[in-house]
Structures are given as structure tokens and as C-alpha cells.
Write a protein that holds these residues in place. Structure first.
Motif, PDB file in Angstrom:
ATOM      1  N   VAL A   1      -4.362   1.408   7.634  1.00 14.48           N
ATOM      2  CA  VAL A   1      -4.371   0.949   6.245  1.00 14.48           C
ATOM      3  C   VAL A   1      -2.949   0.960   5.689  1.00 14.48           C
ATOM      4  N   ARG A   2      -2.186   1.989   6.001  1.00 11.75           N
ATOM      5  CA  ARG A   2      -0.797   2.056   5.541  1.00 11.75           C
ATOM      6  C   ARG A   2       0.021   0.890   6.099  1.00 11.75           C
ATOM      7  N   ALA A   3      -0.192   0.579   7.376  1.00 12.47           N
ATOM      8  CA  ALA A   3       0.530  -0.531   8.004  1.00 12.47           C
ATOM      9  C   ALA A   3       0.145  -1.857   7.355  1.00 12.47           C
ATOM     10  N   ALA A   4      -1.136  -2.038   7.074  1.00 16.52           N
ATOM     11  CA  ALA A   4      -1.600  -3.270   6.414  1.00 16.52           C
ATOM     12  C   ALA A   4      -1.010  -3.374   5.013  1.00 16.52           C
ATOM     13  N   TYR A   5      -0.926  -2.267   4.312  1.00 16.90           N
ATOM     14  CA  TYR A   5      -0.336  -2.264   2.968  1.00 16.90           C
ATOM     15  C   TYR A   5       1.134  -2.673   3.035  1.00 16.90           C
ATOM     16  N   ARG A   6       1.869  -2.070   3.978  1.00 16.14           N
ATOM     17  CA  ARG A   6       3.305  -2.402   4.120  1.00 16.14           C
ATOM     18  C   ARG A   6       3.480  -3.881   4.461  1.00 16.14           C
ATOM     19  N   GLU A   7       2.653  -4.368   5.358  1.00 20.06           N
ATOM     20  CA  GLU A   7       2.741  -5.781   5.758  1.00 20.06           C
ATOM     21  C   GLU A   7       2.455  -6.695   4.563  1.00 20.06           C
ATOM     22  N   GLN A   8       1.471  -6.334   3.775  1.00 24.13           N
ATOM     23  CA  GLN A   8       1.097  -7.120   2.608  1.00 24.13           C
ATOM     24  C   GLN A   8       2.189  -7.112   1.541  1.00 24.13           C
ATOM     25  N   THR A   9       2.899  -6.005   1.375  1.00 25.24           N
ATOM     26  CA  THR A   9       3.930  -5.904   0.333  1.00 25.24           C
ATOM     27  C   THR A   9       5.233  -6.562   0.751  1.00 25.24           C
ATOM     28  N   VAL A  10       5.439  -6.787   2.045  1.00 24.98           N
ATOM     29  CA  VAL A  10       6.667  -7.445   2.537  1.00 24.98           C
ATOM     30  C   VAL A  10       6.606  -8.937   2.282  1.00 24.98           C
TER      31      VAL A  10
END
Length: 158
Positions: free
Chosen positions: A148-157
Motif C-alpha cells: 500500500v505504501r508503494a502504491a501511494y508513493r507511485e500515485q503521488t509521483v
């Protein structure tokens, strides 16, 4: 083997707290998809699952071949409003239940590890198998938190 499982069980709260250290509220509530849980919901789920786990382990220790009921974790998350519950209270409850159960597990000897309960879906489960399941349960959700953290980071980039 059992001693290592007990130690890992005892470190569960510390491992979860480390995984969510310094996360923003936005990160805690981010969902990577429509039927996915947020980190916040995972935390609340861990407390509820621990309630069930402690109950199951105690029944196996105290009763002869008790029935262990299943539950629908997604129904609990939705019907009980996991997203609106207090994640910090859930973490505290999770930690307190582990602290309470740890000395019980540390006193179990020999053949008592093979005491069995009958899970309505999984069939016969020994105490050591239940302990292993609840150790692995935290590890599995720690991996989910990382996804979930990785998906969040990817989404915010983007």
C-alpha cells in the motif's frame, strides 16, 4: 522452533509500529483500489483478528477439541466501520492482547502444544499451528502495508 515463534509473536506490536512510523493521515487512509484496505483498516483488522486468535488459543488450551468458528474479515471491516475506528486504540489493544497472551504461551509445555481445536473451515489445528498462523498473520499484513505504501508513493509521483 516454538520458542522462536513465541519471541516473534511477542515482537508483533513493535514490528507494526515500525512499519507505520511517520506515515501521514493521507498515507494511512490511502486505498490502492476499490476493494482494497487502507493501512488504517489493516491496523484495525489486526486488533480484531487478535481478539479472535487469543480466544481460539485459550479455548484450545482450556477445552478438549473445541470448535473454532470462522469469520468474514471483509464483512467485519465494512460493517464495523474500520475506516472510522481509532487506529491508535486498535494498536494499543493489539499490543495488550499480545502482552496478556505471551506469559500464557511461555508456560505451555510438551504435549500441550499439540492440543487441538476444530476450525470450521480449516479443520483440526493444534496450538502450535494457531500460534504460527497469528505470527504469520502479522508478517502477511506487514507485507500488505508495504504494498500500500508503494502504491501511494507511485500515485503521488504522477
Amino acid at each position: 522452533m516454538v520458542k522462536a515463534l513465541i519471541e516473534e509473536y511477542g515482537s508483533g506490536l513493535e514490528r507494526v509500529r515500525e512499519a507505520i512510523r511517520a506515515l501521514s493521515e493521507e498515507e494511512m487512509h490511502y486505498k490502492s483500489g476499490p476493494n482494497k484496505w487502507s493501512i488504517h483498516e489493516i491496523i484495525v483488522h489486526l486488533a480484531d483478528a487478535e481478539l479472535v486468535g487469543v480466544h481460539r488459543m485459550k479455548r484450545v488450551l482450556a477445552e478438549n477439541n473445541p470448535m473454532l468458528t470462522a469469520y468474514d474479515q471483509d464483512a467485519w471491516a465494512t460493517s464495523l466501520g474500520y475506516s472510522d475506528q481509532d487506529a491508535e486504540y486498535s494498536l494499543k489493544l493489539f499490543g495488550l492482547m499480545r502482552e496478556m497472551m505471551l506469559p500464557v504461551l511461555q508456560k505451555v509445555e510438551g504435549a500441550d502444544w499439540q492440543r487441538c481445536g476444530i476450525h470450521e473451515e480449516a479443520g483440526p489445528l493444534t496450538l502450535v499451528q494457531l500460534l504460527e498462523r497469528y505470527v504469520n498473520h502479522v508478517s502477511d499484513h506487514l507485507e500488505q502495508i508495504q504494498r500500500v505504501r508503494a502504491a501511494y508513493r507511485e500515485q503521488t509521483v504522477r
